[in-house]
Design a protein around this motif. Structure first.
Motif, mmCIF file in Angstrom:
data_model
loop_
_atom_site.group_PDB
_atom_site.id
_atom_site.type_symbol
_atom_site.label_atom_id
_atom_site.label_comp_id
_atom_site.label_asym_id
_atom_site.label_seq_id
_atom_site.Cartn_x
_atom_site.Cartn_y
_atom_site.Cartn_z
ATOM 1 N N GLN A 24 0.811 -1.204 0.000
ATOM 2 C CA GLN A 24 0.000 0.000 0.000
ATOM 3 C C GLN A 24 0.850 1.262 0.000
ATOM 4 O O GLN A 24 0.331 2.360 0.039
ATOM 5 C CB GLN A 24 -0.955 -0.011 1.183
ATOM 6 C CG GLN A 24 -1.989 -1.101 1.037
ATOM 7 C CD GLN A 24 -2.972 -1.114 2.180
ATOM 8 O OE1 GLN A 24 -3.003 -0.206 2.978
ATOM 9 N NE2 GLN A 24 -3.782 -2.147 2.234
ATOM 10 N N LYS A 25 2.147 1.126 -0.039
ATOM 11 C CA LYS A 25 3.023 2.281 -0.049
ATOM 12 C C LYS A 25 3.527 2.572 -1.459
ATOM 13 O O LYS A 25 4.653 2.947 -1.668
ATOM 14 C CB LYS A 25 4.179 2.074 0.917
ATOM 15 C CG LYS A 25 3.696 2.021 2.361
ATOM 16 C CD LYS A 25 4.830 2.039 3.313
ATOM 17 C CE LYS A 25 4.262 2.039 4.720
ATOM 18 N NZ LYS A 25 5.193 2.534 5.674
ATOM 19 N N VAL A 26 2.653 2.346 -2.414
ATOM 20 C CA VAL A 26 2.975 2.595 -3.816
ATOM 21 C C VAL A 26 2.030 3.669 -4.333
ATOM 22 O O VAL A 26 0.825 3.614 -4.122
ATOM 23 C CB VAL A 26 2.814 1.307 -4.662
ATOM 24 C CG1 VAL A 26 3.045 1.596 -6.131
ATOM 25 C CG2 VAL A 26 3.769 0.237 -4.172
ATOM 26 N N GLY A 27 2.599 4.654 -4.976
ATOM 27 C CA GLY A 27 1.799 5.710 -5.590
ATOM 28 C C GLY A 27 2.035 5.734 -7.086
ATOM 29 O O GLY A 27 2.924 5.054 -7.597
ATOM 30 N N HIS A 28 1.253 6.507 -7.765
ATOM 31 C CA HIS A 28 1.445 6.643 -9.209
ATOM 32 C C HIS A 28 1.042 8.036 -9.643
ATOM 33 O O HIS A 28 0.294 8.732 -8.952
ATOM 34 C CB HIS A 28 0.642 5.581 -9.977
ATOM 35 C CG HIS A 28 -0.843 5.751 -9.849
ATOM 36 N ND1 HIS A 28 -1.574 6.511 -10.727
ATOM 37 C CD2 HIS A 28 -1.715 5.268 -8.939
ATOM 38 C CE1 HIS A 28 -2.845 6.479 -10.369
ATOM 39 N NE2 HIS A 28 -2.956 5.736 -9.274
ATOM 40 N N LEU A 138 5.244 7.032 0.820
ATOM 41 C CA LEU A 138 5.256 6.123 -0.330
ATOM 42 C C LEU A 138 6.673 5.619 -0.568
ATOM 43 O O LEU A 138 7.629 6.389 -0.565
ATOM 44 C CB LEU A 138 4.739 6.839 -1.579
ATOM 45 C CG LEU A 138 3.315 7.383 -1.502
ATOM 46 C CD1 LEU A 138 2.985 8.181 -2.754
ATOM 47 C CD2 LEU A 138 2.316 6.262 -1.303
ATOM 48 N N GLY A 155 -2.789 2.311 -6.728
ATOM 49 C CA GLY A 155 -2.204 2.880 -5.521
ATOM 50 C C GLY A 155 -2.687 4.304 -5.332
ATOM 51 O O GLY A 155 -3.744 4.698 -5.815
#
Length: 181
Positions: A24-28, A138, A155
């Motif tokens: 859950q520590k992935v962003g885009h 993130l 994410g």
């Protein structure tokens, strides 16, 4: 033995939960959209268009003069000696070569200006992305632009954070054939 199994089960679950937490520590973010909507990029586009128009006008003027010279020489060809006609033909060829060189120089100059001025824009976007990623905790930020390999981006989308931080402008509508006239 029973305590060992319980301990292994707890350890396994803890490791599994860590994986879920990290997932859950992935962003885009659509980086192309960010760059396109930065005020600096729009300013750069306007500057490049202005420079391109200047070069285009200068080259068009040179081509017009060459065309007039060619028509004049063609009309006078019958009344001139062979030596004069050969000299005029060389003059037209040389002028044509200068025009082609001017076109190449214009393209190179425009590309160089664009590259030079785009570097600080990219660095600013990169710095903002890193700051927002750090503030949101993130671990990864993926580029969700088309063709960048991200098939599902589920994410955290940090576009709105970047919009606030960088003062991004609204998306530009594509220019249609009727508005380009």
């Amino acid at each position: 033995m029973r305590k060992l199994k319980s301990l292994l089960l707890v350890a396994f679950l803890a490791l599994g939960m860590t994986g879920v937490a990290n997932a859950q520590k992935v962003g885009h973010v659509n980086l192309e959209r960010v760059i396109a909507n930065m005020p600096e990029t729009r300013t750069l586009q306007a500057e490049i268009e202005k420079i391109s128009k200047t070069y285009s006008d200068d080259i068009a003027g040179m081509e017009k003069k060459l065309e007039a010279k060619y028509k004049k020489y063609s009309a006078e060809q019958g009344s001139q000696t062979q030596e004069v006609n050969a000299q005029r033909a060389k003059e037209v060829q040389d002028e044509n070569a200068r025009i082609n060189q001017a076109k190449q120089t214009a393209v190179q100059d425009i590309q160089q200006k664009q590259q030079t001025k785009l570097i600080p824009i990219l660095e600013k976007a990169d710095k903002a992305i890193k700051e927002i990623a750090k503030s949101k905790g993130l671990l990864y930020v993926l580029d969700s632009s088309i063709g960048k390999g991200v098939l599902v981006a589920d994410g955290v989308n940090i576009y709105n954070d970047l919009k606030a931080k960088l003062g991004l402008l609204p998306d530009q509508k594509p220019k249609s054939a009727t508005t380009q006239k």
